[in-house]
Design a protein around this motif. Structure first.
Motif, short mmCIF file in Angstrom:
data_model
loop_
_atom_site.label_atom_id
_atom_site.label_comp_id
_atom_site.label_asym_id
_atom_site.label_seq_id
_atom_site.Cartn_x
_atom_site.Cartn_y
_atom_site.Cartn_z
N VAL A 12 11.07 -12.15 -4.73
CA VAL A 12 9.77 -12.65 -4.24
C VAL A 12 9.18 -11.75 -3.17
CG1 VAL A 12 10.45 -15.01 -4.76
CG2 VAL A 12 10.74 -14.15 -2.44
N LEU A 13 9.86 -10.66 -2.83
CA LEU A 13 9.42 -9.81 -1.73
C LEU A 13 8.49 -8.66 -2.15
CD1 LEU A 13 12.77 -9.60 0.29
CD2 LEU A 13 10.66 -10.74 1.02
N SER A 14 8.43 -8.39 -3.44
CA SER A 14 7.72 -7.19 -3.89
C SER A 14 6.23 -7.22 -3.53
CB SER A 14 7.88 -7.01 -5.40
OG SER A 14 7.36 -8.13 -6.10
N SER A 15 5.60 -8.39 -3.54
CA SER A 15 4.15 -8.45 -3.28
C SER A 15 3.79 -8.25 -1.82
CB SER A 15 3.58 -9.79 -3.78
OG SER A 15 4.06 -10.85 -2.98
N SER A 16 4.80 -8.27 -0.93
CA SER A 16 4.52 -8.08 0.50
C SER A 16 5.39 -6.98 1.12
CB SER A 16 4.74 -9.40 1.26
OG SER A 16 6.04 -9.91 1.02
#
Length: 427
Positions: free
Chosen positions: A122-126
């Motif tokens: 879930v970290l890729s977008s930020s």
């Protein structure tokens, strides 16, 4: 002389005390996109109250806005050099643009301190250049929410997603016509919120072109163009829906809360929306018999019917252009937000899907949300919303063209060409 020295000493002590007292209290400003979302507002109110009770030296001022107002306000505040301390982002291209401008604080230390509580997925977008610039909080997926009572009234059979059933496009059109014969609005949509219109277009492009169609086209991969068939066909299907009256009258002028009311009041059979609205649904229409169905397949489409719109939804960010003490306090608050106590309170109060790996209370999620989570786990692919995934200039063109498409002011071919022209400028 001693008296003078005593007065001088007292003055210095008083001055130091005043300076210390002034610096001891830190004022933080928090901007959200949750105006009108009563369940989330209740959770935020309670969370702030508890946090400030435990941290009397930190004060908060929170401003809740609608999505587009937050985007516009944030852009203006960043440009003026007076950004809020903490703000909500959706991650992706818009957040990346702020990172590249040096507007976002690096919170890698905070994210790493959470260990495996925050999944890497879930970290890729930020995350950009190996650094973390936001705290992901919730995930979403877009389904068609249905009022089962209206389906029964119109004699429309519900495709059972637990049995892997998905409507064909022809079955969708037949259902729309049945609803209309019974004076039931088939779909409610907030056309004023252009991102709601975009949901239909994104799904249709996926169903025609497959999961990589949009990203490969935006990235200018060889053989890909927005003028290609998946985008043009998607646009034509949109205008087919408008022509047969699939949406409520005046939908182009309706806002997000207006569209919700049509569904909550039992006037619309279907609502293509994200998981975040379920909390308010249960509060405003507690007795409604609600289900979810997948977006339909299309003739000769390449897209897997389990493909979903969805991604991390809420990402909390801290501005770079604030003082050191404010940054320390802001990180302390984000750390508090991601504590087990507060996350559990979010789930029980709001009911939306959190990203955290925690031992949550058994059956803490609404049955409808549990069904959505199962769909997310089984999805072949999840597509982040284009207006968040893309660079800001492309996102703006995309949303404007959704309004043109749904209103009939531009053809499917013209809308596709406008997307292509803007994509060319990015390279």
């Amino acid at each position: 002389m001693k008296k003078t020295m005593l007065i001088f000493t007292l003055a210095i002590v008083t001055l130091i005390t005043l300076v210390f007292s002034a610096s001891a209290s830190v004022n933080l400003e928090w901007w959200t996109a949750d105006a009108g979302e009563q369940s989330i507002i209740t959770w935020m109110d309670n969370t702030l109250k508890q946090f400030m009770a435990e941290n009397s030296d930190i004060k908060f001022e929170r401003t809740d806005m609608q999505d587009e107002d937050l985007k516009i306000g944030l852009k203006s505040a960043m440009a003026a050099g007076i950004p809020p301390t903490i703000w909500m982002s959706w991650g992706g291209g818009i957040l990346k643009s702020y990172v590249e401008e040096g507007q976002v604080a690096d919170i890698t230390d905070l994210i790493k301190s959470k260990g495996e509580v925050i999944p890497q997925s879930v970290l890729s977008s930020s995350t950009f250049n190996g650094k973390h610039y936001g705290l992901p909080y919730t995930s979403w997926s877009g389904h068609i929410y249905i009022n089962k009572e209206l389906f029964r009234k119109a004699g429309v059979q519900i495709p059972d997603i637990t049995k892997n059933e998905t409507w064909t496009w022809e079955e969708l059109i037949a259902a729309i016509n049945k609803f209309k014969k019974h004076n039931i609005i088939p779909f409610t949509v907030g056309g004023k919120e252009k991102w709601e219109l975009s949901f239909y277009y994104m799904y249709l492009v996926d169903r025609y072109g497959g999961s990589d169609c949009f990203s490969n086209t935006l990235d200018r991969k060889k053989g890909y163009s927005f003028n290609n068939a998946p985008f043009v066909k998607a646009g034509k299907r949109i205008q087919e829906l408008v022509k047969i009256g699939a949406f409520q009258k005046g939908f182009l002028g309706a806002g997000y809360l207006d569209a919700q009311r049509y569904f909550f009041n039992g006037r619309a059979a279907m609502y293509l929306m994200g998981t975040w609205f379920v909390g308010d649904l249960r509060k405003q229409a507690p007795n409604m018999d609600v289900g979810i169905i997948r977006f339909p397949t299309v003739p000769d489409g390449k897209g897997n019917p389990t493909n979903l719109l969805g991604a991390p939804q809420t990402v909390f960010c801290i501005s770079e252009a604030i003082g050191a003490q404010e940054k320390i306090a802001a990180k302390k608050f984000l750390n508090y937000l991601s504590s087990e106590k507060v996350v559990k309170d979010f789930v029980t109060t709001v009911g939306d899907v959190v990203v955290f790996k925690m031992d949550l209370p058994e059956n803490c999620y609404d049955p409808l949300i549990r069904q959505v989570i199962k769909e997310m786990e089984d999805a072949n692919y999840m597509q982040m919303a284009w207006d968040q995934y893309s660079p800001p200039q492309f996102a703006s063109v995309h949303l404007d063209n959704m309004a043109y498409l749904f209103s009939g002011r531009k053809s499917a071919e013209e809308v596709a060409k406008n997307h292509e022209n803007e994509a060319v400028k990015l390279k």
